[in-house]
Design a protein around this motif. Structure first.
Motif, PDB file in Angstrom:
ATOM      1  N   GLN A  50       0.883  -1.167   0.000  1.00 62.03           N
ATOM      2  CA  GLN A  50       0.000   0.000   0.000  1.00 62.03           C
ATOM      3  C   GLN A  50       0.920   1.216   0.000  1.00 62.03           C
ATOM      4  OE1 GLN A  50      -3.529   0.013   2.577  1.00 62.03           O
ATOM      5  NE2 GLN A  50      -2.557   1.732   3.615  1.00 62.03           N
ATOM      6  N   ALA A  51       0.560   2.240  -0.779  1.00 63.31           N
ATOM      7  CA  ALA A  51       1.463   3.381  -0.899  1.00 63.31           C
ATOM      8  C   ALA A  51       0.730   4.713  -0.890  1.00 63.31           C
ATOM      9  CB  ALA A  51       2.259   3.267  -2.192  1.00 63.31           C
ATOM     10  N   ILE A  52       1.388   5.701  -0.311  1.00 59.26           N
ATOM     11  CA  ILE A  52       0.977   7.095  -0.445  1.00 59.26           C
ATOM     12  C   ILE A  52       2.072   7.746  -1.270  1.00 59.26           C
ATOM     13  CG2 ILE A  52       0.593   9.292   0.731  1.00 59.26           C
ATOM     14  CD1 ILE A  52      -0.318   7.639   3.180  1.00 59.26           C
ATOM     15  N   ILE A  53       1.669   8.377  -2.376  1.00 57.61           N
ATOM     16  CA  ILE A  53       2.629   8.976  -3.297  1.00 57.61           C
ATOM     17  C   ILE A  53       2.222  10.418  -3.542  1.00 57.61           C
ATOM     18  CG2 ILE A  53       3.712   8.789  -5.573  1.00 57.61           C
ATOM     19  CD1 ILE A  53       2.400   5.839  -5.520  1.00 57.61           C
ATOM     20  N   VAL A  54       3.164  11.334  -3.339  1.00 64.03           N
ATOM     21  CA  VAL A  54       2.910  12.751  -3.577  1.00 64.03           C
ATOM     22  C   VAL A  54       3.853  13.216  -4.679  1.00 64.03           C
ATOM     23  CG1 VAL A  54       2.868  15.055  -2.552  1.00 64.03           C
ATOM     24  CG2 VAL A  54       2.254  13.063  -1.152  1.00 64.03           C
TER      25      VAL A  54
END
Length: 101
Positions: A50-54
């Motif tokens: 699972q990833a949060i990418i900005v």
């Protein structure tokens, strides 16, 4: 598919070469991501992330277009893992989200 033992998890991760760090590096290089948080949801076997990418590259793009951009950047890695869940934000969206928390 989750590994049943730590040894099996290490073997699977070693054979694919996919780690949260390698995914983060690829996203930073290919998407100019300014923040990446990768969580291994598979218990260490490197098969579910699972990833949060900005990234500024997400500006003016729909959620689907953002996911396609990420999936294109990680084409080889995604083919080798079981599950991939990205959450994509522009720097402005991420800043607003952090200020609300």
């Amino acid at each position: 598919m989750s590994a049943r033992t730590d040894v099996e998890a290490e073997r699977t991760q070693a054979s694919t070469g996919i780690t949260p760090e390698s995914l983060k590096t690829t996203l930073e290089e290919k998407l100019g991501a300014i923040y990446v948080d990768i969580e291994d949801m598979s218990g260490g076997c490197g098969q579910m992330f699972q990833a949060i990418i900005v990234s500024p590259q997400f500006a003016k793009k729909t959620t689907l277009a953002r996911h396609r951009l990420v999936n294109s950047a990680l084409k080889e890695e995604i083919a080798a893992i079981h599950a991939w869940t990205p959450k994509c934000h522009t720097p402005e969206e991420w800043e607003k989200k952090q200020n609300k928390a």
